[in-house]
Design a protein around this motif. Structure first.
Motif, mmCIF file in Angstrom:
data_model
loop_
_atom_site.group_PDB
_atom_site.id
_atom_site.type_symbol
_atom_site.label_atom_id
_atom_site.label_comp_id
_atom_site.label_asym_id
_atom_site.label_seq_id
_atom_site.Cartn_x
_atom_site.Cartn_y
_atom_site.Cartn_z
ATOM 1 N N LEU A 90 -3.919 1.566 5.071
ATOM 2 C CA LEU A 90 -2.824 1.930 5.979
ATOM 3 C C LEU A 90 -3.330 2.575 7.270
ATOM 4 C CD1 LEU A 90 -0.428 3.424 3.285
ATOM 5 C CD2 LEU A 90 -0.028 1.327 4.602
ATOM 6 N N LYS A 91 -4.660 2.656 7.387
ATOM 7 C CA LYS A 91 -5.314 3.272 8.545
ATOM 8 C C LYS A 91 -5.055 4.776 8.628
ATOM 9 C CE LYS A 91 -5.351 -0.950 11.420
ATOM 10 N NZ LYS A 91 -6.050 -1.641 10.382
ATOM 11 N N ASP A 92 -4.725 5.382 7.517
ATOM 12 C CA ASP A 92 -4.593 6.836 7.440
ATOM 13 C C ASP A 92 -5.958 7.400 7.017
ATOM 14 O OD1 ASP A 92 -1.911 6.648 8.069
ATOM 15 O OD2 ASP A 92 -1.265 6.622 5.980
ATOM 16 N N TYR A 93 -6.903 7.368 7.957
ATOM 17 C CA TYR A 93 -8.295 7.591 7.587
ATOM 18 C C TYR A 93 -8.603 9.036 7.192
ATOM 19 C CZ TYR A 93 -8.729 2.998 9.746
ATOM 20 O OH TYR A 93 -8.569 1.675 10.058
ATOM 21 N N GLN A 94 -8.049 10.012 7.922
ATOM 22 C CA GLN A 94 -8.358 11.393 7.584
ATOM 23 C C GLN A 94 -7.799 11.791 6.220
ATOM 24 O OE1 GLN A 94 -10.553 13.298 9.478
ATOM 25 N NE2 GLN A 94 -10.517 14.427 7.547
ATOM 26 N N PRO A 95 -6.538 11.452 5.905
ATOM 27 C CA PRO A 95 -6.066 11.712 4.543
ATOM 28 C C PRO A 95 -6.888 10.982 3.482
ATOM 29 C CG PRO A 95 -4.212 11.320 5.998
ATOM 30 C CD PRO A 95 -5.449 10.976 6.774
ATOM 31 N N ALA A 96 -7.371 9.788 3.826
ATOM 32 C CA ALA A 96 -8.229 9.057 2.879
ATOM 33 C C ALA A 96 -9.495 9.851 2.596
ATOM 34 C CB ALA A 96 -8.568 7.681 3.437
ATOM 35 N N TYR B 273 0.807 -1.217 0.000
ATOM 36 C CA TYR B 273 0.000 0.000 0.000
ATOM 37 C C TYR B 273 0.846 1.275 0.000
ATOM 38 C CZ TYR B 273 -3.594 -3.422 1.099
ATOM 39 O OH TYR B 273 -4.435 -4.506 1.062
ATOM 40 N N ARG B 274 1.950 1.282 0.714
ATOM 41 C CA ARG B 274 2.785 2.487 0.738
ATOM 42 C C ARG B 274 3.394 2.744 -0.644
ATOM 43 N NH1 ARG B 274 2.781 4.570 5.548
ATOM 44 N NH2 ARG B 274 2.495 3.227 7.383
ATOM 45 N N ARG C 161 -4.664 4.514 1.399
ATOM 46 C CA ARG C 161 -4.516 5.163 2.700
ATOM 47 C C ARG C 161 -5.459 4.544 3.732
ATOM 48 N NH1 ARG C 161 -3.527 11.498 0.668
ATOM 49 N NH2 ARG C 161 -1.253 11.327 0.775
ATOM 50 N N TYR C 162 -6.644 4.155 3.297
ATOM 51 C CA TYR C 162 -7.570 3.469 4.212
ATOM 52 C C TYR C 162 -6.936 2.175 4.724
ATOM 53 C CZ TYR C 162 -11.674 0.966 5.909
ATOM 54 O OH TYR C 162 -12.549 0.247 6.692
#
Length: 352
Positions: free
Chosen positions: A83-89, A52-53, A80-81
């Protein structure tokens, strides 16, 4: 998600190439849009490999080459989702929606990210927007139904699960969760049918087996309930709740010994399970083993100081153990905690 074919750059050397001067060969580059497509497809491949990265880096480059690339925003958001980077997603999905407001995919993806951010109201709205744009996409209906179920809007949840099943009749989870909504609405027979269909579609969906057992028990079909619990426990032996529920069904069948055995398995698996300790106390009362009943009810109370039923059961055990004052105290305590029958037992025993 539709993939775009890779654009291949090929240098063709003519027959006279061997005689050409070295400094006459020119480098060739792709136009920005084609370069963006190539990077986008590379990102998709890496996403599918769960890298994912690396996928995010390719989508970054694709967007640098083509800033209005809606699908790149949407797929970077998906990476990003993961990767659990939810707000950037969410922010990427916002951009995808601005660029392509008629696509259902970014609304659905944004809803999933909003759920992860504990924003159920926003997520419910976005699932709805996804269904408006793609009515035959079953997961959007299903996830909105799950949110509505969680807030106890069971009729609306059922309607969403209906729509999910209409869109995809093989969606086992939708059948299961509609069964749970039917159960909450009091339609026990319909709930049992839905759980059965979920199991037909996905035989290893053990929650459906456990929930069908509970629904059959509630409907008075103790034999069917116990059979379901038996089938469940042959496949999964580490669930204290399943043993407790089978024990309760056996208790209702007047199989007090079998009930006590199941409650024993439950407390062996989970020593902090006050409900199972109290239930075993009730079974021991029926078996006239009052010392064990007293001990188990006391253990339940030590785990939950406000467990009214445990005080009631301990009162019964202590009455039979010729401890009238202690029994009266327990019955009064049960009444104080809201179990009015405690006063009845106290009065019948002449408690002060």
């Amino acid at each position: 998600m539709r993939k775009t074919c890779l654009l291949l750059l090929t240098l063709l050397l003519g027959a006279g190439a061997a005689h050409a001067q070295v400094d006459s060969v020119r480098a060739s580059t792709l136009p920005p849009d084609q370069q963006a497509e190539k990077l986008y497809n590379s990102g998709l491949a890496k996403f599918n490999q769960k890298s994912y990265r690396a996928a995010v880096l390719d989508f970054d480059k694709a967007l640098a080459a083509k800033p209005d690339f809606a699908r790149a925003y949407s797929n970077r958001a998906a990476a990003r989702y993961e990767l659990k980077d939810y707000q950037p997603a969410v922010q990427d999905y916002d951009q995808a929606i601005k660029l392509d407001p008629n696509s259902f995919t970014p609304y659905f993806g944004r809803a999933r990210a909003e759920e992860a951010l504990q924003q159920p109201t926003e997520a419910e709205l976005d699932y709805g927007r996804a269904t408006e744009r793609q009515a035959d996409y079953a997961p959007a209906w299903y996830y909105r139904g799950a949110l509505r179920f969680e807030k106890a809007d069971y009729a609306a949840a059922k309607a969403d699960f209906d729509a999910a099943i209409k869109a995809d009749a093989t969606y086992a989870y939708a059948w299961h969760d509609r069964g749970s909504a039917q159960r909450q609405l009091g339609s026990l027979s319909a709930a049992i049918q839905d759980y059965s269909q979920a199991l037909k579609l996905q035989p290893d969906l053990l929650p459906a087996l456990l929930n069908r057992a509970g629904t059959r028990r509630r409907a008075g079909d103790l034999k069917g309930a116990i059979q379901d619990y038996n089938n469940y426990l042959t496949k999964k032996q580490d669930n204290a709740l399943a043993y407790t529920n089978r024990g309760a069904a056996r208790y209702e069948q007047a199989d007090y010994k079998g009930a006590a055995e199941d409650f024993t398995r439950a407390v062996t698996l989970d020593a902090g399970y006050a409900f199972a300790w109290n239930n075993r106390a009730a079974a021991y009362l029926k078996l006239e083993d009052y010392k064990k009943a007293d001990a188990d009810a006391s253990q339940a109370i030590s785990l939950n100081k406000e467990y009214a039923e445990a005080y009631l059961n301990r009162g019964h055990a202590r009455e039979m153990l010729r401890q009238p004052d202690a029994a009266c105290q327990d019955w009064h305590r049960a009444a104080d905690l809201g179990l009015a029958v405690g006063l009845t037992h106290a009065a019948n025993s002449g408690c002060p």
